[in-house]
Design a protein around this motif. Structure first.
Motif: not given
Length: 197
Positions: A46, A52, A55, A70, A110-111, A113-115
């Motif tokens: 980040h 974005g 992964r 998780r 949580g951002k 964990r999104e990827s």
């Protein structure tokens, strides 16, 4: 988190700029345990402008450890050491910008964990895992016998794209493995290798 800060600094300064030339970056955190290194890596990505575009596949064979990973919840008492490591790794903010503290625990944003995709995978018995630009398998091989180390290194080799990077633990090596000639040393101190074309 950010264990061996010099490794994360090297990734930040030397490896991620090269990975940033790809439109999308796939990273495998093999043997992710409770996920502290996964969150360290997500923060790094980040901060280096890859949000974005990446992964992280975070795998382990221990389902309880994966569940902790998780959730992203850790004891607040550990954060002081992690914050120091973060700064030594070249952190651009403060570690507390990435988590919320409550009572005796913190939960990571949580951002981050999104990827990330958390999955059960056994390095000894399962097959290759996608085609990765970067694989981190740090402080896992030290628990294996020489034949098992060789099998796992073969698996990691088969999972990298040409010119992909492999990061091992600082006490681990490719020496005496059957794949050693397929890699070039990028940095001996941080145990980062690159797959030859």
């Amino acid at each position: 988190m950010f264990r061996d800060p010099q490794v994360f600094r090297f990734l930040r300064e030397k490896v991620l700029p090269m990975l940033a030339t790809y439109p999308h970056v796939r990273i495998w955190q093999a043997g992710c345990a409770t996920g502290k290194e996964v969150y360290s890596l997500a923060i790094l990505l980040h901060e280096e402008g890859l949000a974005g575009r990446f992964r992280i596949y975070a795998t382990d064979m221990n389902d309880a450890a994966l569940e902790t990973a998780r959730q992203g919840i850790y004891p607040v008492s550990e954060m002081r050491e992690y914050a120091e490591n973060y700064l030594k790794s070249g952190g651009r903010a403060t570690l507390s910008d990435y988590y919320h503290a409550r009572y005796e625990s913190v939960i990571f944003d949580g951002k981050l964990r999104e990827s990330v995709l958390f999955a059960n995978h056994n390095l000894v018995t399962d097959g290759p895992f996608n085609e990765m630009h970067l694989i981190l398998c740090r402080n896992v091989l030290i628990y294996f016998s020489r034949p098992l180390q060789d099998r796992v290194l073969g698996l990691l080799h088969a999972s990298l794209v040409p010119r992909g990077f492999l990061c091992l633990g600082t006490k681990e090596s490719l020496r005496f493995s059957s794949v050693v000639e397929h890699f070039e040393m990028v940095d001996s101190r941080t145990k980062i290798f690159r797959l030859r074309p």
